[in-house]
Scaffold this active site. Sequence first.
Site, PDB file in Angstrom:
ATOM      1  CB  THR A   1       7.443   8.107  15.614  1.00  0.00           C
ATOM      2  OG1 THR A   1       8.713   8.287  14.970  1.00  0.00           O
ATOM      3  CG2 THR A   1       7.663   7.436  16.958  1.00  0.00           C
TER       4      THR A   1
ATOM      5  N   GLY B   1       7.182   5.349   7.793  1.00  0.00           N
ATOM      6  CA  GLY B   1       6.196   6.403   8.028  1.00  0.00           C
ATOM      7  C   GLY B   1       6.434   7.047   9.376  1.00  0.00           C
TER       8      GLY B   1
ATOM      9  CD  GLU C   1       9.512  13.427  11.428  1.00  0.00           C
ATOM     10  OE1 GLU C   1       8.424  12.893  11.678  1.00  0.00           O
ATOM     11  OE2 GLU C   1      10.376  12.902  10.700  1.00  0.00           O
TER      12      GLU C   1
ATOM     13  CD  GLU D   1      14.123   1.833   8.180  1.00  0.00           C
ATOM     14  OE1 GLU D   1      14.601   2.896   8.606  1.00  0.00           O
ATOM     15  OE2 GLU D   1      14.730   0.760   8.197  1.00  0.00           O
TER      16      GLU D   1
ATOM     17  CE  LYS E   1      -2.048   2.494   3.250  1.00  0.00           C
ATOM     18  NZ  LYS E   1      -2.074   3.809   2.584  1.00  0.00           N
TER      19      LYS E   1
ATOM     20  CB  CYS F   1      13.017  10.322   7.126  1.00  0.00           C
ATOM     21  SG  CYS F   1      13.877   9.278   5.950  1.00  0.00           S
TER      22      CYS F   1
ATOM     23  CB  THR G   1       1.788   5.356  11.655  1.00  0.00           C
ATOM     24  OG1 THR G   1       1.361   6.698  11.465  1.00  0.00           O
ATOM     25  CG2 THR G   1       0.900   4.418  10.880  1.00  0.00           C
TER      26      THR G   1
HETATM   27  P1  NAD Z   1       2.165   8.051   8.128  1.00  0.00           P
HETATM   28  O1  NAD Z   1       2.634   7.257   9.273  1.00  0.00           O
HETATM   29  O2  NAD Z   1       1.025   8.962   8.308  1.00  0.00           O
HETATM   30  O3  NAD Z   1       1.762   7.116   6.907  1.00  0.00           O
HETATM   31  C1  NAD Z   1       2.649   6.178   6.340  1.00  0.00           C
HETATM   32  C2  NAD Z   1       1.856   5.064   5.712  1.00  0.00           C
HETATM   33  O4  NAD Z   1       1.192   4.339   6.746  1.00  0.00           O
HETATM   34  C3  NAD Z   1       0.762   5.531   4.745  1.00  0.00           C
HETATM   35  O5  NAD Z   1       0.709   4.638   3.655  1.00  0.00           O
HETATM   36  C4  NAD Z   1      -0.478   5.428   5.599  1.00  0.00           C
HETATM   37  O6  NAD Z   1      -1.659   5.248   4.850  1.00  0.00           O
HETATM   38  C5  NAD Z   1      -0.168   4.182   6.414  1.00  0.00           C
HETATM   39  N1  NAD Z   1      -0.954   4.030   7.654  1.00  0.00           N
HETATM   40  C6  NAD Z   1      -1.471   5.000   8.430  1.00  0.00           C
HETATM   41  N2  NAD Z   1      -2.174   4.444   9.451  1.00  0.00           N
HETATM   42  C7  NAD Z   1      -2.065   3.105   9.327  1.00  0.00           C
HETATM   43  C8  NAD Z   1      -2.557   1.993  10.063  1.00  0.00           C
HETATM   44  N3  NAD Z   1      -3.349   2.140  11.137  1.00  0.00           N
HETATM   45  N4  NAD Z   1      -2.228   0.768   9.655  1.00  0.00           N
HETATM   46  C9  NAD Z   1      -1.442   0.585   8.570  1.00  0.00           C
HETATM   47  N5  NAD Z   1      -0.973   1.591   7.812  1.00  0.00           N
HETATM   48  C10 NAD Z   1      -1.270   2.841   8.187  1.00  0.00           C
HETATM   49  O7  NAD Z   1       3.438   8.830   7.596  1.00  0.00           O
HETATM   50  P2  NAD Z   1       3.503   9.909   6.424  1.00  0.00           P
HETATM   51  O8  NAD Z   1       2.916  11.178   6.949  1.00  0.00           O
HETATM   52  O9  NAD Z   1       2.995   9.310   5.166  1.00  0.00           O
HETATM   53  O10 NAD Z   1       5.076  10.078   6.249  1.00  0.00           O
HETATM   54  C11 NAD Z   1       5.850  10.981   6.960  1.00  0.00           C
HETATM   55  C12 NAD Z   1       6.611  10.275   8.063  1.00  0.00           C
HETATM   56  O11 NAD Z   1       7.397   9.233   7.521  1.00  0.00           O
HETATM   57  C13 NAD Z   1       7.585  11.188   8.768  1.00  0.00           C
HETATM   58  O12 NAD Z   1       7.489  10.971  10.157  1.00  0.00           O
HETATM   59  C14 NAD Z   1       8.939  10.728   8.261  1.00  0.00           C
HETATM   60  O13 NAD Z   1      10.015  10.967   9.118  1.00  0.00           O
HETATM   61  C15 NAD Z   1       8.714   9.280   8.075  1.00  0.00           C
HETATM   62  N6  NAD Z   1       9.692   8.723   7.140  1.00  0.00           N
HETATM   63  C16 NAD Z   1      10.673   7.897   7.626  1.00  0.00           C
HETATM   64  C17 NAD Z   1      11.635   7.374   6.772  1.00  0.00           C
HETATM   65  C18 NAD Z   1      12.716   6.455   7.276  1.00  0.00           C
HETATM   66  O14 NAD Z   1      13.363   5.813   6.474  1.00  0.00           O
HETATM   67  N7  NAD Z   1      12.941   6.353   8.571  1.00  0.00           N
HETATM   68  C19 NAD Z   1      11.588   7.686   5.409  1.00  0.00           C
HETATM   69  C20 NAD Z   1      10.590   8.538   4.952  1.00  0.00           C
HETATM   70  C21 NAD Z   1       9.637   9.039   5.820  1.00  0.00           C
END
Ligand code: NAD
Length: 479
Positions: free
Chosen positions: A228, A226, A383, A248, A173, A282, A230
């Site tokens: 922290t 995504g 963040e 991650e 997804k 990130c 989540t």
């Molecule tokens: P998010 O956590 O809102 O969403 C990430 C993904 O998780 C999306 O596809 C979302 O639909 C899905 N999701 C949300 N709720 C869920 C649930 N209950 N069950 C399963 N999936 C679910 O994050 P975002 O806003 O899309 O991304 C930004 C964040 O990602 C920032 O905190 C950033 O630091 C982090 N990030 C980390 C890295 C890394 O490698 N560490 C890389 C890129 C982004």
Amino acid sequence: MNIQNYINGKFENPISNEWVDNYNPANGEVYGQIPNSSKADVENAYIAAKSEFPSWSQTTLEERSKILVKISELLEANLERFAEAESKDNGKPISLATAVDIPRAASNFRFFGNAITQFSSESHETIGQNAINYTLRQPIGVVGCISPWNLPLYLFTWKIAPAIAAGNCVVAKPSEITPMTAYLLGDICNEAGLPKGVLNIVHGLGSTTGQAIIEHPDIRAISFTGGTETGAHIAKVAAPMFKKLSLELGGKNPNIIFADCDYNDMLETTVRSSFSNQGQICLCGSRIFIEASIYNKFKKDFVEKVKQLRVGHPSEKSTNIGALVSKQHLEKVKNYIEIAKSENSIILCGGNEVSVKGYENGYYLQPTIIEVKTDLCRINQEEVFGPVVTIMPFNTEEDVLKMANQVKYGLSATIWTNDLKRTMRMSKLIEVGIIWINTWMLRDLRTPFGGVKASGIGREGGFEALRFFTEAKNVCIKY
Ligand code: NAD
């Protein structure tokens, strides 16, 4: 334009016929819809993946490798189309999507297509017992891959490529905010001859589609990138089911600048590490600590350079800073700037929305530098994930180490110095998973990638990813 799910090699509408709007961040308009897939769609994707698994897991490494490399070549051949789609969906400058996002997505497939041919397992002779052990590295089965919106295809493929290279079948997804390039990938996979059911892409909200993936009792591993919060939720759901997890998560990375660094190189790279992709990476160095003796010079030069960055429509070649990904995200970032003001921090430049002519409803924000008095203020601890960095001086190596570690996150750090001994000392003591010395985001796909503390658990990249997507099973033979 309506996006469909990609299940068993075919494009399908969601069973419930429920849809979610997809926005163009550059003008704030809805330009399509995506399925809000339900449990039933995820189940169909799972069934397709499960039926294909016995065959795919037995496909020779040469054949898997050939298909992955073919996907990579087709992505390269379609670079322009994919880069345009990524830029429109995410708001990032087209120059960035063309130079980084899509080439990197292509490299992910090529890299793991090659890496799997070199991946091997161990054998241990138990001396004096007439026994030999060998370890099988078997694919897990059906795995779930969930990715964020900031580097859409780049991070989506960073998970999918090793998962399928290792012989798994995938239910994936992408973020509901940036679904477009994942949708386009389906056709490329068919053209490259990826057997149907190996990769299944379901679109939808995290709370419905994502939740259905993480709760699925027979999806045995989840690779997630995504936020922290989540990540913590996914861990809570998945841990009692004993799923294998790679998380991650967020970051608040220190960029530590010593007076003995190569100044010009540092300055140029620091502009990039602060504001690339509107600061929505990130790995961006959002907390900049500068040795006191060069603080005033750095402050003046940095502000001057950042003021030259051009905020504009993502499709224009001259644009350095495009649009933020969504209205909601823009509001979040603006709110953090207000928090900084209320904490008596000083806005050195930026801080305001930008109205781009002809695209007045787009989500544009000036690159913003904030001078903070203490590293413990909220703008320095939480963040923001936007074009906002903080700066403050430090006096000693001990002081800056303390500040670097005094945060809940631990993803990456950058150190600028020509003192080799100092880099060795500090690299051991900084609590992160990735350190860059005198550079930023220089990536070698063989290296372990990931964070500690609230930045996650597990490592991606190279053989680490192939280890995650396989189970080790030991066989002991007495002879
Ligand atoms: P998010 O956590 O809102 O969403 C990430 C993904 O998780 C999306 O596809 C979302 O639909 C899905 N999701 C949300 N709720 C869920 C649930 N209950 N069950 C399963 N999936 C679910 O994050 P975002 O806003 O899309 O991304 C930004 C964040 O990602 C920032 O905190 C950033 O630091 C982090 N990030 C980390 C890295 C890394 O490698 N560490 C890389 C890129 C982004």
